[in-house]
Design a protein around this motif. Sequence first.
Motif, PDB file in Angstrom:
ATOM      1  N   ALA A   2      27.190  -4.461  36.519  1.00 39.22           N
ATOM      2  CA  ALA A   2      27.041  -3.047  36.144  1.00 39.22           C
ATOM      3  C   ALA A   2      28.355  -2.300  36.327  1.00 39.22           C
ATOM      4  O   ALA A   2      28.718  -1.443  35.503  1.00 39.22           O
ATOM      5  CB  ALA A   2      25.938  -2.405  36.976  1.00 39.22           C
ATOM      6  N   SER A   3      29.076  -2.620  37.384  1.00 35.73           N
ATOM      7  CA  SER A   3      30.359  -1.964  37.626  1.00 35.73           C
ATOM      8  C   SER A   3      31.386  -2.346  36.575  1.00 35.73           C
ATOM      9  O   SER A   3      32.131  -1.497  36.080  1.00 35.73           O
ATOM     10  CB  SER A   3      30.881  -2.324  39.027  1.00 35.73           C
TER      11      SER A   3
ATOM     12  N   GLU B 181      30.967  -3.093  33.553  1.00 33.68           N
ATOM     13  CA  GLU B 181      30.689  -2.443  32.274  1.00 33.68           C
ATOM     14  C   GLU B 181      31.270  -1.034  32.202  1.00 33.68           C
ATOM     15  O   GLU B 181      31.463  -0.487  31.109  1.00 33.68           O
ATOM     16  CB  GLU B 181      29.182  -2.407  32.039  1.00 33.68           C
ATOM     17  N   GLN B 182      31.564  -0.448  33.365  1.00 30.96           N
ATOM     18  CA  GLN B 182      32.133   0.900  33.421  1.00 30.96           C
ATOM     19  C   GLN B 182      33.658   0.891  33.541  1.00 30.96           C
ATOM     20  O   GLN B 182      34.292   1.948  33.530  1.00 30.96           O
ATOM     21  CB  GLN B 182      31.536   1.659  34.614  1.00 30.96           C
ATOM     22  N   ILE B 183      34.244  -0.285  33.667  1.00 29.47           N
ATOM     23  CA  ILE B 183      35.691  -0.417  33.863  1.00 29.47           C
ATOM     24  C   ILE B 183      36.340  -0.794  32.527  1.00 29.47           C
ATOM     25  O   ILE B 183      35.884  -1.743  31.866  1.00 29.47           O
ATOM     26  CB  ILE B 183      35.994  -1.495  34.926  1.00 29.47           C
TER      27      ILE B 183
ATOM     28  N   ASN C 238      32.553  10.183  46.866  1.00 34.65           N
ATOM     29  CA  ASN C 238      31.577   9.152  46.532  1.00 34.65           C
ATOM     30  C   ASN C 238      30.308   9.376  47.353  1.00 34.65           C
ATOM     31  O   ASN C 238      30.361   9.492  48.586  1.00 34.65           O
ATOM     32  CB  ASN C 238      32.140   7.755  46.816  1.00 34.65           C
TER      33      ASN C 238
ATOM     34  N   ARG D 288      36.926  -4.317  31.702  1.00 33.18           N
ATOM     35  CA  ARG D 288      35.663  -5.061  31.681  1.00 33.18           C
ATOM     36  C   ARG D 288      35.575  -6.197  32.700  1.00 33.18           C
ATOM     37  O   ARG D 288      35.019  -7.265  32.454  1.00 33.18           O
ATOM     38  CB  ARG D 288      35.396  -5.623  30.263  1.00 33.18           C
TER      39      ARG D 288
END
Length: 251
Positions: free
Chosen positions: A207-208, A210-212, A146, A215
Amino acid sequence: MAEQRVAIVTGAARGIGAATAKRLAADGMAVGVLDIAEANCADTVAAITGAGGKAVALGADVSKDDQVQAAVAKVAGELGAPTVLVNNAGVIRDNLLFKMTEDDWDTVLGVHLRGAFLMSKHVQQHMVEAEHGRIVNLSSSSALGNRGQANYSAAKAGMQGLTKTLAKELGKFGVTANSVAPGFIETDMTAATAERVGVGFEDFKKASAEQIPVRRVGQPEDIAHTVSFLVSEGAGFVSGQVIYVAGGPLC
């Protein structure tokens, strides 16, 4: 009636550690609630005892051998021999490699990795004697790498190697060792990450999410539920595993 199990949860003053300590108490365990300062543990201990459970507050720097030994001895003396250990204590000192100081590196590796080593070393004595034990080490999705977290990523990857080695060494004594690797969990630590990158926490979470795949971002209780299973009697044939609790696959 079965003898009450005794657990120690490090970094248990807040966030994932506090949620885990409360969950293990709800599961019927007596809990040593450990954090850098004993006073920090008051809220977690009060929540456990207020619900009818047993808990003791412990102040220790997990990277210091003498403090770890004293904390483990206090638990053994006041609650009984600990046979469940959750190595959750952690700090972040995020920075890009060229800005990262030696102290940034040493502090993070010391708390996460040296701390898990020392706690496991001193608690395993009680587990071996009891011929029963459960160790859960908190890793992270950052173990996969990361940006801005060379120290944290290295520590969390190290937790996975430590876990697998403990599983191999201690299995014959009835001790299992597993690792839980959280994805995005809503804690003070992730709030600090949002601040570091200059994004409001609510926007950061949105924002995070939306990537999971599921949701949403995770909650400390999501990790506590997973730990609860891994330290249970029913998980005796699960050892040396790394379980990503991240709302979906990470690759």
